[in-house]
Design an enzyme around this catalytic site. Structure first.
Site, mmCIF file in Angstrom:
data_model
loop_
_atom_site.group_PDB
_atom_site.id
_atom_site.type_symbol
_atom_site.label_atom_id
_atom_site.label_comp_id
_atom_site.label_asym_id
_atom_site.label_seq_id
_atom_site.Cartn_x
_atom_site.Cartn_y
_atom_site.Cartn_z
ATOM 1 C CG HIS A 62 -1.992 -1.064 1.129
ATOM 2 N ND1 HIS A 62 -2.652 -1.574 2.231
ATOM 3 C CD2 HIS A 62 -2.492 -1.734 0.063
ATOM 4 C CE1 HIS A 62 -3.501 -2.516 1.841
ATOM 5 N NE2 HIS A 62 -3.413 -2.634 0.537
ATOM 6 N NE ARG A 100 4.377 -25.310 3.351
ATOM 7 C CZ ARG A 100 5.215 -24.410 2.847
ATOM 8 N NH1 ARG A 100 5.514 -24.419 1.566
ATOM 9 N NH2 ARG A 100 5.771 -23.505 3.622
ATOM 10 C CG HIS A 145 4.423 -18.537 3.345
ATOM 11 N ND1 HIS A 145 4.483 -19.824 2.846
ATOM 12 C CD2 HIS A 145 5.002 -17.759 2.406
ATOM 13 C CE1 HIS A 145 5.073 -19.808 1.646
ATOM 14 N NE2 HIS A 145 5.385 -18.555 1.362
ATOM 15 C CG ASN A 189 7.672 -20.682 3.332
ATOM 16 O OD1 ASN A 189 7.822 -21.806 2.863
ATOM 17 N ND2 ASN A 189 7.878 -19.580 2.628
ATOM 18 C CD GLU A 190 11.231 -20.374 0.519
ATOM 19 O OE1 GLU A 190 11.461 -19.187 0.252
ATOM 20 O OE2 GLU A 190 11.046 -21.234 -0.339
ATOM 21 C CG ASN A 330 9.906 -24.499 0.512
ATOM 22 O OD1 ASN A 330 9.344 -25.554 0.798
ATOM 23 N ND2 ASN A 330 9.397 -23.306 0.748
ATOM 24 C CE1 TYR A 332 10.573 -22.675 -4.390
ATOM 25 C CE2 TYR A 332 9.477 -22.967 -6.486
ATOM 26 C CZ TYR A 332 9.413 -22.740 -5.134
ATOM 27 O OH TYR A 332 8.192 -22.586 -4.526
ATOM 28 C CD GLU A 399 7.081 -22.876 -1.219
ATOM 29 O OE1 GLU A 399 7.821 -22.270 -2.023
ATOM 30 O OE2 GLU A 399 6.563 -22.334 -0.230
HETATM 31 C C1 PNW Z 1 9.304 -19.360 -2.275
HETATM 32 N N1 PNW Z 1 15.217 -17.839 -4.455
HETATM 33 O O1 PNW Z 1 10.106 -18.235 -2.332
HETATM 34 C C2 PNW Z 1 8.140 -19.001 -1.369
HETATM 35 O O2 PNW Z 1 7.991 -19.858 -0.271
HETATM 36 C C3 PNW Z 1 6.843 -18.830 -2.088
HETATM 37 O O3 PNW Z 1 5.999 -18.003 -1.339
HETATM 38 C C4 PNW Z 1 7.092 -18.293 -3.484
HETATM 39 O O4 PNW Z 1 5.921 -17.946 -4.153
HETATM 40 C C5 PNW Z 1 7.850 -19.358 -4.241
HETATM 41 O O5 PNW Z 1 9.017 -19.766 -3.556
HETATM 42 C C6 PNW Z 1 8.250 -18.945 -5.655
HETATM 43 O O6 PNW Z 1 9.108 -17.848 -5.628
HETATM 44 C C7 PNW Z 1 11.361 -18.211 -2.891
HETATM 45 O O7 PNW Z 1 15.577 -16.728 -4.882
HETATM 46 C C8 PNW Z 1 11.791 -17.012 -3.414
HETATM 47 O O8 PNW Z 1 15.951 -18.841 -4.480
HETATM 48 C C9 PNW Z 1 13.058 -16.891 -3.926
HETATM 49 C C10 PNW Z 1 13.908 -17.984 -3.914
HETATM 50 C C11 PNW Z 1 13.490 -19.190 -3.398
HETATM 51 C C12 PNW Z 1 12.202 -19.290 -2.902
#
Ligand code: PNW
Length: 493
Positions: A62, A100, A145, A189-190, A330, A332, A399
């Site tokens: 905001h 989740r 989160h 979370n993270e 988590n 990626y 995740e």
């Molecule tokens: C996660 N990185 O965030 C979060 O838990 C989620 O809320 C998010 O939507 C999802 O991954 C996708 O981004 C991350 O930079 C954000 O490595 C950044 C990173 C990893 C996870």
């Protein structure tokens, strides 16, 4: 056929067969959990409805909309506050064993503190949990989160120790209110994203920048908060509620640039800073030695009288060690790591403390999110490294997923899930104790600083329609098939 066209044609077919050939064709065990995930601020909307208090993402979107790439907010998001029954129907349609989601602290406790409980917020989560249970879906609940009540940020937020007792009170309220129906809890979370993003590099709310100091204080309090919540559950609720409590830690896989001793050493140091920072205190005890030594030495060189990395007393080490019933992971992507000379003393930051050259290879496929390069083999290596380094914990992947620009025909996502899951299955054959997998995300949602420009959903959400219509993507059909057959390819052995 012209020779050139024939070549291209056979390359395409061969490439396709090659990809399918590489996919693990062992079925997943019957008790392996498949699920999907969302988070409160990213999907709920109803930001100020029914007595909800303001949180740090409300405030940031905001007042500092230029930080969000499309200037958007989570004010409505997927409107899940009103459409949770539809969400559960999607989860059910996929055949997911678990869902989740996270609780919004300020929806349940509008002032942050446990003296005022917002009945409407409680009812919302009770209804959601009941809808899940009625449909035979196991709720997997994250307490935090990223959406801290704004009042607590005004008092200093996570870098300030007062927050530990506030979080513990909130956790107790949640165990009391929902614990009879929840068997899997995640405290945070993270937390690395909360601490580095929120207080060091400004890439998450509250977008503060005090690098090299605040992220360490933040983490110190997060670890104490997590441990306190785990002990509260253990002492006051476990006997009657019989659930499991853990934390979700995020990391990429870090691969050495070469097999030189220097690159190997720098890479292991990077893993310890990025992941060991959280898992080591909880699974082994205290911060990793390499963090303690390096940050202390750099602090001395900076002329400080004590380390920028706070110290746990031996009682605190013992209190935090062992506060896990499984590991939430988590992940990626993957990065390469190359050794460099230590960065000069001067400006403090987590990254200067690590002092490595981290990069991603240009020939790796990129998702819509710039940081997310698609490197499936990193998943297998990561799971094996965690198993070996941290005494073989049961790992629940909480995740994993990929972003694009929202096409319903999302081949990239189908391939991502297939290839990452293939590496999960292979890691299990290697001996990693992986108990489940959670796809991020059930549906397109508010992707933090990327707003609605990057999409992670198995279901498309039409953000231009007041109905926020949900439509299954090709990946939803694929994931459904995987859950049903427990097999990534046409038939498994
Ligand atoms: C996660 N990185 O965030 C979060 O838990 C989620 O809320 C998010 O939507 C999802 O991954 C996708 O981004 C991350 O930079 C954000 O490595 C950044 C990173 C990893 C996870």
């Amino acid at each position: 056929m012209e020779p050139k066209i024939f070549l291209i044609y056979s390359f395409l077919i061969f490439g396709y067969i090659q990809a399918e050939d590489d996919v693990n064709n062992k079925a997943f065990p019957d008790d392996f959990l498949f699920g999907t995930a969302t988070a409160s601020y990213q999907v709920e909307g109803a930001w100020n409805e029914d007595g909800k208090g303001e949180n740090i993402w409300d405030r940031l979107t905001h007042t500092r909309s230029s930080l969000i790439s499309d200037g958007s907010t989570g004010d409505v998001a997927c409107d899940s506050y009103h459409k949770y029954k539809e969400d559960v129907a999607l989860v059910k349609e996929l055949g997911s064993q678990h869902y989740r989601f996270s609780l919004s602290w300020s929806r349940i406790l509008p002032n942050g503190t446990a003296d005022v409980v917002n009945l409407a917020g409680v009812t919302y989560y009770r209804n959601l949990i009941k809808e899940l249970k009625d449909n035979n879906i196991e709720p997997l609940v994250t307490l935090y989160h990223w959406d801290l009540p704004q009042v607590f940020q005004d008092q200093g937020g996570w870098p300030d120790e007062f927050i530990v007792d506030k979080f513990a009170d909130y956790a107790r309220v949640c165990f009391e209110l929902f614990g009879s129906d929840v068997k899997y809890w995640l405290t945070f979370n993270e937390p690395k994203q909360t601490c580095l993003g929120g207080y060091a590099d400004g890439s998450k709310a509250p977008a503060l920048q005090n690098p090299g100091v605040a992220e360490y204080k933040c983490t110190h309090n997060v670890l104490k908060s997590h441990a306190k919540a785990w002990h509260i559950y253990d002492q006051e609720f476990r006997a009657t509620q019989n659930g499991k409590v853990s934390i979700t830690i995020d990391t990429s896989w870090y691969e050495p640039d070469s097999n030189s001793a220097q690159d190997e050493e720098a890479t292991e140091r990077k893993r310890m800073f990025e992941f060991g920072w959280y898992i080591h205190p909880i699974f082994i005890g205290d911060y990793p030695e390499v963090m303690k030594t390096r940050i202390a030495a750099r602090s001395t060189a900076e002329g400080l009288s004590e380390s920028r990395l706070p110290t746990f007393t031996s009682e605190e080490v013992a209190y935090i060690r062992g506060t896990h019933d499984f590991l939430g992971l988590n992940t990626y992507s993957t990065s390469m790591v190359k050794a460099i000379d230590d960065l000069p003393i001067g400006q403090t930051s987590f990254y200067n403390d690590v002092s490595v050259n981290e990069y991603q290879r240009s020939d790796w496929e990129t998702a819509a999110s710039g940081w997310l390069k698609i490197v499936p083999w990193g998943m297998r290596k990561l799971l094996n490294w965690i198993s070996k380094t941290f005494n073989d914990p049961p790992i629940l992947i909480t995740e994993n997923g990929v972003s694009d620009y929202g096409d319903v025909d999302d081949t990239v996502r189908v391939n991502y899930y297939r290839d990452y899951l293939s590496n999960v299955r292979s890691a299990m054959e290697d001996g990693a104790n992986v108990i489940g997998y959670t796809a991020w995300s059930l549906m397109d949602n508010f992707e933090w600083y990327a707003g609605y420009t990057e999409k992670f959903g198995l279901y498309k959400v039409d953000f231009n329609s007041p109905n926020r219509t949900r439509t299954p993507k090709t990946s939803a059909a694929y994931y459904k098939k995987v859950i049903q057959t427990r097999c990534l390819v046409d038939s498994c052995v």
